[in-house]
Design a protein around this motif. Structure first.
Motif, PDB file in Angstrom:
ATOM      1  N   GLU A 174       0.825  -1.207   0.000  1.00 24.04           N
ATOM      2  CA  GLU A 174       0.000   0.000   0.000  1.00 24.04           C
ATOM      3  C   GLU A 174       0.861   1.259   0.000  1.00 24.04           C
ATOM      4  OE1 GLU A 174      -3.728   2.087   2.359  1.00 24.04           O
ATOM      5  OE2 GLU A 174      -2.807   0.297   3.208  1.00 24.04           O
ATOM      6  N   CYS A 175       1.922   1.251   0.801  1.00 23.91           N
ATOM      7  CA  CYS A 175       2.846   2.395   0.829  1.00 23.91           C
ATOM      8  C   CYS A 175       3.385   2.672  -0.574  1.00 23.91           C
ATOM      9  CB  CYS A 175       4.024   2.114   1.769  1.00 23.91           C
ATOM     10  SG  CYS A 175       3.628   2.215   3.521  1.00 23.91           S
ATOM     11  N   ARG A 176       3.817   1.633  -1.238  1.00 20.55           N
ATOM     12  CA  ARG A 176       4.429   1.800  -2.549  1.00 20.55           C
ATOM     13  C   ARG A 176       3.405   2.231  -3.598  1.00 20.55           C
ATOM     14  NH1 ARG A 176       9.529   0.071  -2.339  1.00 20.55           N
ATOM     15  NH2 ARG A 176       9.744  -0.319  -4.563  1.00 20.55           N
ATOM     16  N   SER A 177       2.174   1.712  -3.485  1.00 18.55           N
ATOM     17  CA  SER A 177       1.145   2.100  -4.450  1.00 18.55           C
ATOM     18  C   SER A 177       0.709   3.552  -4.268  1.00 18.55           C
ATOM     19  CB  SER A 177      -0.062   1.170  -4.336  1.00 18.55           C
ATOM     20  OG  SER A 177      -0.742   1.363  -3.113  1.00 18.55           O
ATOM     21  N   HIS A 178       0.918   4.111  -3.064  1.00 17.79           N
ATOM     22  CA  HIS A 178       0.593   5.515  -2.794  1.00 17.79           C
ATOM     23  C   HIS A 178       1.792   6.443  -2.998  1.00 17.79           C
ATOM     24  CE1 HIS A 178      -3.082   3.902  -1.025  1.00 17.79           C
ATOM     25  NE2 HIS A 178      -3.545   5.124  -0.960  1.00 17.79           N
ATOM     26  N   THR A 202      10.065   3.521   0.951  1.00 14.34           N
ATOM     27  CA  THR A 202      10.219   2.629   2.097  1.00 14.34           C
ATOM     28  C   THR A 202      11.689   2.284   2.311  1.00 14.34           C
ATOM     29  OG1 THR A 202       9.829   0.730   0.656  1.00 14.34           O
ATOM     30  CG2 THR A 202       7.928   1.585   1.881  1.00 14.34           C
ATOM     31  N   ALA A 203      12.060   2.211   3.588  1.00 14.02           N
ATOM     32  CA  ALA A 203      13.428   1.823   3.940  1.00 14.02           C
ATOM     33  C   ALA A 203      13.396   0.859   5.113  1.00 14.02           C
ATOM     34  CB  ALA A 203      14.262   3.045   4.302  1.00 14.02           C
ATOM     35  N   LYS A 225      22.702  -7.579  11.682  1.00 17.01           N
ATOM     36  CA  LYS A 225      23.731  -7.779  10.663  1.00 17.01           C
ATOM     37  C   LYS A 225      23.349  -8.919   9.717  1.00 17.01           C
ATOM     38  CE  LYS A 225      27.542  -5.890  13.376  1.00 17.01           C
ATOM     39  NZ  LYS A 225      28.874  -6.127  13.977  1.00 17.01           N
ATOM     40  N   ASN A 226      22.241  -9.568  10.032  1.00 21.13           N
ATOM     41  CA  ASN A 226      21.759 -10.670   9.200  1.00 21.13           C
ATOM     42  C   ASN A 226      20.501 -10.285   8.426  1.00 21.13           C
ATOM     43  OD1 ASN A 226      23.664 -12.785  10.240  1.00 21.13           O
ATOM     44  ND2 ASN A 226      22.631 -12.269  12.158  1.00 21.13           N
ATOM     45  N   ALA A 227      20.245  -8.990   8.330  1.00 24.41           N
ATOM     46  CA  ALA A 227      19.001  -8.519   7.713  1.00 24.41           C
ATOM     47  C   ALA A 227      18.844  -9.009   6.277  1.00 24.41           C
ATOM     48  CB  ALA A 227      18.941  -6.995   7.760  1.00 24.41           C
ATOM     49  N   MET A 228      19.916  -8.997   5.488  1.00 21.12           N
ATOM     50  CA  MET A 228      19.798  -9.391   4.083  1.00 21.12           C
ATOM     51  C   MET A 228      19.432 -10.865   3.945  1.00 21.12           C
ATOM     52  SD  MET A 228      19.946  -6.700   2.369  1.00 21.12           S
ATOM     53  CE  MET A 228      19.579  -7.669   0.909  1.00 21.12           C
ATOM     54  N   THR A 229      19.953 -11.707   4.821  1.00 24.10           N
ATOM     55  CA  THR A 229      19.579 -13.130   4.801  1.00 24.10           C
ATOM     56  C   THR A 229      18.087 -13.282   5.027  1.00 24.10           C
ATOM     57  OG1 THR A 229      21.742 -13.834   5.627  1.00 24.10           O
ATOM     58  CG2 THR A 229      19.923 -15.372   5.929  1.00 24.10           C
ATOM     59  N   ILE A 230      17.565 -12.546   6.027  1.00 22.13           N
ATOM     60  CA  ILE A 230      16.140 -12.620   6.359  1.00 22.13           C
ATOM     61  C   ILE A 230      15.295 -12.065   5.219  1.00 22.13           C
ATOM     62  CG2 ILE A 230      14.368 -11.772   7.948  1.00 22.13           C
ATOM     63  CD1 ILE A 230      16.644 -11.677  10.098  1.00 22.13           C
ATOM     64  N   LEU A 231      15.671 -10.911   4.684  1.00 20.94           N
ATOM     65  CA  LEU A 231      14.906 -10.293   3.597  1.00 20.94           C
ATOM     66  C   LEU A 231      14.874 -11.185   2.359  1.00 20.94           C
ATOM     67  CD1 LEU A 231      16.057  -6.558   3.796  1.00 20.94           C
ATOM     68  CD2 LEU A 231      13.921  -7.527   4.637  1.00 20.94           C
ATOM     69  N   ASN A 232      16.007 -11.766   2.027  1.00 20.65           N
ATOM     70  CA  ASN A 232      16.066 -12.625   0.843  1.00 20.65           C
ATOM     71  C   ASN A 232      15.259 -13.910   1.032  1.00 20.65           C
ATOM     72  OD1 ASN A 232      17.686 -10.847  -0.625  1.00 20.65           O
ATOM     73  ND2 ASN A 232      19.586 -11.742   0.133  1.00 20.65           N
ATOM     74  N   ASN A 233      15.356 -14.498   2.227  1.00 27.49           N
ATOM     75  CA  ASN A 233      14.653 -15.764   2.472  1.00 27.49           C
ATOM     76  C   ASN A 233      13.139 -15.580   2.533  1.00 27.49           C
ATOM     77  OD1 ASN A 233      17.081 -17.066   2.534  1.00 27.49           O
ATOM     78  ND2 ASN A 233      17.053 -17.568   4.695  1.00 27.49           N
ATOM     79  N   THR A 248      13.007  -8.320   0.094  1.00 26.61           N
ATOM     80  CA  THR A 248      14.020  -7.386  -0.417  1.00 26.61           C
ATOM     81  C   THR A 248      13.484  -6.371  -1.432  1.00 26.61           C
ATOM     82  OG1 THR A 248      15.677  -9.113  -0.077  1.00 26.61           O
ATOM     83  CG2 THR A 248      16.347  -7.221  -1.390  1.00 26.61           C
ATOM     84  N   PRO A 249      12.677  -6.786  -2.417  1.00 31.59           N
ATOM     85  CA  PRO A 249      12.227  -5.835  -3.450  1.00 31.59           C
ATOM     86  C   PRO A 249      11.293  -4.739  -2.940  1.00 31.59           C
ATOM     87  CG  PRO A 249      11.920  -8.119  -4.173  1.00 31.59           C
ATOM     88  CD  PRO A 249      12.198  -8.154  -2.720  1.00 31.59           C
ATOM     89  N   TYR A 250      10.822  -4.861  -1.702  1.00 32.87           N
ATOM     90  CA  TYR A 250       9.859  -3.890  -1.184  1.00 32.87           C
ATOM     91  C   TYR A 250      10.525  -2.636  -0.617  1.00 32.87           C
ATOM     92  CZ  TYR A 250       6.304  -7.470  -1.735  1.00 32.87           C
ATOM     93  OH  TYR A 250       5.454  -8.409  -2.260  1.00 32.87           O
TER      94      TYR A 250
END
Length: 220
Positions: free
Chosen positions: A103-107, A111-112, A118-126, A130-132
């Motif tokens: 919804e944020c992106r459609s408006h 977003t950040a 330090k493991n955020a990218m592992t969590i986002l990818n799994n 990540t694309p959001y």
């Protein structure tokens, strides 16, 4: 009137359910060191960096190891945690998170991510998140932990907006304080007993909409 142009999200406890894996890893470390680490104790670690969390845990156990031993302990805990999160999938995204990000992106809101992990990218990818995000600021890019505002200020800078144009979503007292120090409005996800300084309180992102955000957090 200052318009909201961006949302900055903490990760653990806001978008995904990784808090349990942190707790189990810290609990395992405490057990190996010979003392109990409870869920109530774990509340002190929310939004806190790895080494600061270790210091709190060691304080509970009344232990004072040297620096090299502390580094080894932190690495051991992190290895257990990484082993757990490596098995995560999109089912562990918290209710309402994906819908609100969309919804944020459609408006047209940017977003950040603003996380101490330090493991955020592992969590986002799994989890497929990540694309959001237009910007991702995690523990590998910051030198100061919350309640220092560094992570949120870097997020605003990377998005190209002033702090006043950003809203932070947090579930930890240290994160709420960091948002306030950054000069940003803040939505707390959790109870008033720990997040009472937030500008708006909700129990989960299921309660959030862009309309409500713009309506309730307007600053003249």
């Amino acid at each position: 009137m200052t318009l909201i142009k961006a949302c900055i999200f903490d990760l653990d406890g806001v978008l995904v359910n990784t808090a349990k894996y942190h707790y189990l890893a810290w609990k395992r470390l405490a057990a190996e060191l010979g003392f109990e680490f409870t869920e109530q104790d774990n509340e002190q670690l929310k939004g806190v960096s790895r080494m600061a969390s270790l210091d709190i845990l060691l304080g509970i156990g009344k232990l004072n190891p040297d620096e090299s031993t502390k580094q080894e302990m932190a690495e051991r805990k992190n290895n257990w945690y990484v082993e757990s999160i490596s098995k995560m999938d999109p089912s562990e995204i918290l209710p309402g998170a994906l819908e609100f990000l969309n919804e944020c992106r459609s408006h047209g809101l940017k977003t950040a991510l603003g996380s101490a992990s330090k493991n955020a990218m592992t969590i986002l990818n799994n989890t497929g998140l990540t694309p959001y995000f237009d910007a991702i600021i995690d523990g590998t890019r910051t030198s100061s932990a919350k309640p220092d505002p560094e992570v949120f200020l870097l997020g605003a800078e990377e998005l190209g907006f002033s702090p006043a144009e950003c809203v932070v979503f947090e579930d930890a007292e240290a994160g709420i304080e960091a948002a306030r120090r950054a000069g940003m409005r803040c939505v707390g996800i959790g109870g008033a007993e720990t997040l009472g300084k937030a500008d708006l309180l909700i129990s989960s992102l299921e309660e959030m909409s862009v309309d409500r955000l713009l309506r309730e957090l307007v600053v003249s």
